[in-house]
Design a protein around this motif. Structure first.
Motif, mmCIF file in Angstrom:
data_model
loop_
_atom_site.group_PDB
_atom_site.id
_atom_site.type_symbol
_atom_site.label_atom_id
_atom_site.label_comp_id
_atom_site.label_asym_id
_atom_site.label_seq_id
_atom_site.Cartn_x
_atom_site.Cartn_y
_atom_site.Cartn_z
ATOM 1 N N ALA A 146 0.861 -1.179 0.000
ATOM 2 C CA ALA A 146 0.000 0.000 0.000
ATOM 3 C C ALA A 146 0.901 1.233 0.000
ATOM 4 C CB ALA A 146 -0.917 -0.004 1.214
ATOM 5 N N LEU B 4 -7.335 0.343 6.501
ATOM 6 C CA LEU B 4 -7.518 -0.908 5.767
ATOM 7 C C LEU B 4 -9.001 -1.205 5.593
ATOM 8 C CD1 LEU B 4 -6.448 -3.625 4.600
ATOM 9 C CD2 LEU B 4 -6.522 -4.513 6.948
ATOM 10 N N LEU C 118 1.583 -2.646 4.919
ATOM 11 C CA LEU C 118 1.035 -1.320 5.200
ATOM 12 C C LEU C 118 2.103 -0.428 5.816
ATOM 13 C CD1 LEU C 118 -2.267 -2.600 6.809
ATOM 14 C CD2 LEU C 118 -2.103 -1.434 4.606
#
Length: 281
Positions: A62, A188, A211
């Protein structure tokens, strides 16, 4: 958004889907050949997944669109995974390595199922050149010990990065707070899982998502930053381990003194990677 509201944003994901002993030993998971899943809420005990199987899972990163918003894009990584069984391979002539902790989530058929401690890499040279040319950024990690997703909302759950012998005397490099973990898991739930690419690609199979995190390490200007890379090096001729712990245990450092079998009894995801002797400051 309050901590309670963030907590409930994560709990809805859960609807979809220890005793600490001191042994006097050093924690070393480098040579294990399976990924272990501990703390199973169904009481089925530790599960083992062959690393050759886990290596087939797609890995995703991400990436924030910019430093001023929490809008993300998803990038699929294709490099071999790093399990920690061999010293970190240097992909370039540079002998300096920059690291920072990350939170990894295993997505199973679209549902967040497991938490993995993660490490991101960069080279010192990348800060003077085009970051897209940094070969370290394509490197991925897979923790040797995983925990169920539900553990991430435990009080005091946080992520720590250590360097040392894995015997409890290790230097603490940085800590990511439980508030930051909940903030990222809220993103998320509310944004990343809603992206079209996530809904299309993650509806089937297994995927590992990395992440980015804000660490509690100060960026030098009074605030924390995802750009807080840490340069790591070895004393000439000596080996050391980089250990990332994602845990809710009160005394995280004590986990480093445990035999691997006892470490399974902790609410912890553990990633250990040997640092090559040639890595210098």
């Amino acid at each position: 958004m309050s901590r309670i509201m963030r907590h409930y944003a994560v709990v809805y994901l859960l609807l979809l889907g220890i005793l600490m002993f001191r042994s006097g030993e050093s924690l070393n998971l480098v040579n294990i050949s399976t990924s272990k899943i501990v703390g199973n809420a169904m009481g089925t005990g530790t599960q083992h997944l062959p690393q050759s199987y886990v290596q087939s899972f797609d890995q995703w990163q991400a990436v924030k669109e910019n430093e001023y918003t929490d809008n993300f894009t998803l990038v699929k990584k294709r490099s071999p995974n790093i399990y920690g069984r061999e010293p970190l391979a240097l992909p370039s002539a540079s002998q300096s390595v920059m690291i920072r902790p990350s939170l990894q989530v295993l997505i199973k058929s679209g549902i967040p199922s497991y938490i993995l401690a993660g490490i991101e890499f960069s080279s010192d040279d990348a800060f003077d050149t085009d970051a897209d040319d940094d070969p370290y950024l394509s490197m991925t990690t897979v923790a040797q010990q995983w925990i169920t997703f539900a553990m991430a909302v435990e009080p005091n759950f946080r992520i720590m990065l250590y360097q040392g012998e894995g015997d409890g005397t290790d230097d603490l490099l940085t800590t990511v707070s439980s508030d930051e973990v909940l903030r990222v898991l809220e993103l998320l739930a509310s944004q990343i899982l809603q992206l079209p690419v996530a809904q299309q690609e993650w509806s089937q199979g297994f995927h590992i998502l990395s992440l980015p995190l804000f660490s509690d390490q100060n960026d030098g200007h009074g605030s924390s930053s995802t750009s807080s890379w840490i340069k790591v090096s070895n004393t000439p001729g000596e080996d050391s381990l980089i250990t990332c712990l994602a845990t809710a245990e009160t005394d995280a450092r004590e986990i480093l003194t445990l035999d691997p079998d006892l470490a399974e009894m902790t609410v912890s995801s553990i990633l250990q990677i040997p640092l090559p002797k040639e890595v210098k400051a």
